[in-house]
Write a protein that holds these residues in place. Structure first.
Motif, short mmCIF file in Angstrom:
data_model
loop_
_atom_site.label_atom_id
_atom_site.label_comp_id
_atom_site.label_asym_id
_atom_site.label_seq_id
_atom_site.Cartn_x
_atom_site.Cartn_y
_atom_site.Cartn_z
N GLU A 50 26.54 85.34 17.91
CA GLU A 50 27.72 85.63 17.17
C GLU A 50 29.01 85.65 18.46
O GLU A 50 29.98 85.61 18.12
CB GLU A 50 27.79 86.99 16.60
N ALA A 100 28.80 83.08 20.98
CA ALA A 100 29.11 81.79 21.33
C ALA A 100 30.33 81.21 21.06
O ALA A 100 30.97 81.52 20.06
CB ALA A 100 27.95 81.10 20.82
N LYS A 101 30.75 80.24 21.81
CA LYS A 101 31.71 79.34 21.41
C LYS A 101 31.23 78.01 21.61
O LYS A 101 30.50 77.66 22.64
CB LYS A 101 32.86 79.63 22.14
N LYS A 102 31.72 77.02 20.88
CA LYS A 102 31.40 75.59 20.95
C LYS A 102 32.71 74.95 21.25
O LYS A 102 33.77 75.05 20.74
CB LYS A 102 30.91 74.94 19.37
N VAL A 103 32.48 73.68 22.27
CA VAL A 103 33.74 73.36 22.93
C VAL A 103 33.66 71.84 22.60
O VAL A 103 32.34 71.17 23.24
CB VAL A 103 34.06 73.66 24.32
N VAL A 154 37.87 74.39 20.50
CA VAL A 154 37.07 75.40 20.56
C VAL A 154 36.81 76.13 19.16
O VAL A 154 37.76 76.57 18.57
CB VAL A 154 37.48 76.38 21.72
N THR A 155 35.60 76.36 18.89
CA THR A 155 35.03 77.04 17.78
C THR A 155 34.39 78.31 18.09
O THR A 155 33.30 78.24 18.85
CB THR A 155 34.20 75.84 16.96
N ASP A 156 34.74 79.15 17.44
CA ASP A 156 33.89 80.34 17.58
C ASP A 156 32.61 80.45 16.83
O ASP A 156 32.45 79.97 15.65
CB ASP A 156 34.63 81.68 16.94
N GLY A 157 31.63 81.10 17.26
CA GLY A 157 30.36 81.29 16.47
C GLY A 157 30.09 82.26 15.53
O GLY A 157 31.21 83.00 15.42
N PHE A 197 26.88 79.63 14.92
CA PHE A 197 26.83 78.35 14.30
C PHE A 197 25.71 78.11 13.33
O PHE A 197 25.15 78.96 12.76
CB PHE A 197 26.57 77.45 15.36
#
Length: 131
Positions: free
Chosen positions: A58, A60-63, A73-76, A78
């Motif tokens: 929860e 985590a971030k995806k780049v 940049v997307t927040d988790g 995922f």
């Protein structure tokens, strides 16, 4: 000596069907004490390079590089998965056998009520880039 990444995953299951967030404070302390004692033992033997626990998915971030459009940049969290990476160690040991021995000990870390959690531990050799 060869370096390995020893990854502690959490996937729930028969021996660990209660998430750590629901363990008693005593059970959490026992689990952390086990992890620290193992780290100290590995450090004393010169085998520990690094050990860290990880925040939950929860946090985590995806780049993804967007090229000229900029980075996205997307927040988790995922993709839903039964398994998550809870922590890792980098160890520097004489053999794969020793790395597997350490992983087996980690798999038996105490969980709820002191019962070994028996979670899968993934072991991968750390590779070097060619010079």
């Amino acid at each position: 000596m060869t370096k390995y990444m020893v990854m502690q995953t959490y996937s729930g299951g028969e021996a660990c069907d209660v998430p750590m967030t629901e363990w008693s404070p005593d059970d959490i302390r026992a689990h952390i004490a086990f992890q620290r004692a193992l780290n100290e033992e590995l450090a004393d033997k010169g085998e520990l390079v690094d050990a860290q626990g990880l925040a939950g998915p929860e946090a985590a971030k995806k780049v993804v590089s967007g090229g000229a459009g900029g980075t996205v940049v997307t927040d988790g969290p995922f993709t839903e998965s039964k398994e998550l990476l809870a922590g890792y160690r980098i160890i520097d040991v004489d053999s794969e056998e020793r790395a597997l021995e350490i992983a087996a000990r980690l798999s038996a870390a105490p969980g709820l009520g002191g019962t070994p959690i028996r979670q899968p531990i993934e072991v991968r050799q750390v590779m070097s880039a060619p010079a």
